[in-house]
Design an enzyme around this catalytic site. Sequence first.
Site, PDB file in Angstrom:
ATOM      1  N   ASP A  37      29.527  36.369  46.376  1.00 41.03           N
ATOM      2  CA  ASP A  37      30.850  36.603  46.435  1.00 41.03           C
ATOM      3  C   ASP A  37      31.503  36.636  45.169  1.00 41.03           C
ATOM      4  O   ASP A  37      30.959  35.658  44.251  1.00 41.03           O
ATOM      5  CB  ASP A  37      31.392  36.088  47.415  1.00 41.03           C
ATOM      6  N   HIS A  54      30.799  44.220  39.673  1.00 38.91           N
ATOM      7  CA  HIS A  54      29.700  44.300  40.430  1.00 38.91           C
ATOM      8  C   HIS A  54      28.281  44.633  39.514  1.00 38.91           C
ATOM      9  O   HIS A  54      27.283  44.314  39.798  1.00 38.91           O
ATOM     10  CB  HIS A  54      29.992  45.550  41.496  1.00 38.91           C
ATOM     11  N   LEU A 148       7.138  36.324  46.802  1.00 42.50           N
ATOM     12  CA  LEU A 148       8.484  36.293  47.161  1.00 42.50           C
ATOM     13  C   LEU A 148       9.063  37.497  47.938  1.00 42.50           C
ATOM     14  O   LEU A 148       8.623  38.632  47.667  1.00 42.50           O
ATOM     15  CB  LEU A 148       9.379  36.100  46.093  1.00 42.50           C
TER      16      LEU A 148
HETATM   17  C1  IPE Z   1      31.102  39.137  52.079  1.00 47.09           C
HETATM   18  O1  IPE Z   1      31.940  39.063  51.107  1.00 47.09           O
HETATM   19  C2  IPE Z   1      30.012  40.283  52.152  1.00 47.09           C
HETATM   20  C3  IPE Z   1      28.968  40.365  50.949  1.00 47.09           C
HETATM   21  C4  IPE Z   1      29.096  39.427  50.042  1.00 47.09           C
HETATM   22  C5  IPE Z   1      28.364  41.401  50.940  1.00 47.09           C
HETATM   23  P1  IPE Z   1      33.341  39.562  51.367  1.00 47.09           P
HETATM   24  O2  IPE Z   1      34.107  39.459  50.033  1.00 47.09           O
HETATM   25  O3  IPE Z   1      33.335  40.975  51.786  1.00 47.09           O
HETATM   26  O4  IPE Z   1      33.898  38.789  52.478  1.00 47.09           O
HETATM   27  P2  IPE Z   1      35.540  38.410  52.781  1.00 47.09           P
HETATM   28  O5  IPE Z   1      36.090  39.795  53.083  1.00 47.09           O
HETATM   29  O6  IPE Z   1      36.190  37.688  51.593  1.00 47.09           O
HETATM   30  O7  IPE Z   1      35.319  37.483  54.000  1.00 47.09           O
HETATM   31  C1  IPE Z   2      31.039  40.359  46.215  1.00 48.31           C
HETATM   32  O1  IPE Z   2      32.185  40.390  45.442  1.00 48.31           O
HETATM   33  C2  IPE Z   2      30.254  41.808  46.273  1.00 48.31           C
HETATM   34  C3  IPE Z   2      30.503  42.586  47.520  1.00 48.31           C
HETATM   35  C4  IPE Z   2      31.224  41.970  48.535  1.00 48.31           C
HETATM   36  C5  IPE Z   2      29.909  43.602  47.632  1.00 48.31           C
HETATM   37  P1  IPE Z   2      33.610  40.874  45.964  1.00 48.31           P
HETATM   38  O2  IPE Z   2      33.631  42.377  45.625  1.00 48.31           O
HETATM   39  O3  IPE Z   2      33.885  40.478  47.281  1.00 48.31           O
HETATM   40  O4  IPE Z   2      34.609  39.966  45.150  1.00 48.31           O
HETATM   41  P2  IPE Z   2      36.010  39.295  45.239  1.00 48.31           P
HETATM   42  O5  IPE Z   2      35.695  38.577  46.508  1.00 48.31           O
HETATM   43  O6  IPE Z   2      36.598  40.783  45.797  1.00 48.31           O
HETATM   44  O7  IPE Z   2      36.403  38.527  44.191  1.00 48.31           O
HETATM   45 MG    MG Z   3      34.631  38.900  48.305  1.00 43.63          MG
END
Ligand code: IPE
Ligand code: IPE
Ligand code: MG
Length: 258
Positions: A37, A54, A148
Amino acid sequence: MLDKLTRWMQKNEESVSLDEFGIDRANVPRHVAIIMDGNGRWAKQRGLPRIAGHRSGMKTVKEITKAADEVRVEVLTLYAFSTENWKRPADEVDFLMRLPQEFLATELEELVERNVRVRMVGHENKLPSYTLAALQEAREKTLHNTGLILNFALNYGSRAEMLDAVQMISRDVKDGLVEEEQIDEKLFASYLATKDLPDPDLLIRTSGELRLSNFMLWQLAYSELWFSNVYWPDFTKHDFYEAIKEYQQRSRRYGALT
Ligand code: IPE
Ligand code: IPE
Ligand code: MG
């Protein structure tokens, strides 16, 4: 030849650094799951579009896969896209759906070489054909690998997974394949997408968020949780080893007294 020598030297350096780091090789978590995240915030911090985060996060996936392999983790599950992430703007979803293809185009060869087996959990039906095709190719080419397990959670949601299990069990009860009295934890788990994987021993979430976001709610019942404030693109091998080291200090009691 030189290439081989360089690799050997790198390998040796890696093992020295692991030992120096103080990781107990006899107590490595079998299954590490990561909620990757913070990509969006990482990009925002730099005045870049979210997709730049990303893309940069993909480099971390490479680094952490290598680190998990080196430390001999058996399963590394990476939460890459949740069932709720479809709520994001179409262009971001589109970009995310293209990442597996991009990642595997450059990494599959090395994964094969490293004896890594690629798998996935999540609903495949909603994924674009090019995403599925890339994953399918990776699964096939690594099917017989014994190292793995690199398990991508893609279009994964734990509640959906459990509801699927309930539906399948109900069907099997109706068809006389399962007796109601047979439904116990073991049977339920055998209907989940993770049926042949051990439960995660260690869950890591980056970016400072302290929640599960619909990730492996059943499987994480007794996992050790480790949170980092670092955004996923900045997460390093060093951070990963730090998490493992802390995991090794924990006392897992499963409700008992020892
Ligand atoms: C959780 O992250 C999903 C992934 C890392 C793929 P999100 O960014 O979607 O989660 P919330 O919305 O903060 O809970
Ligand atoms: C995690 O990073 C990747 C996915 C959930 C796909 P985010 O896109 O949620 O990044 P933040 O949380 O908005 O910073
Ligand atoms: Mg996120």
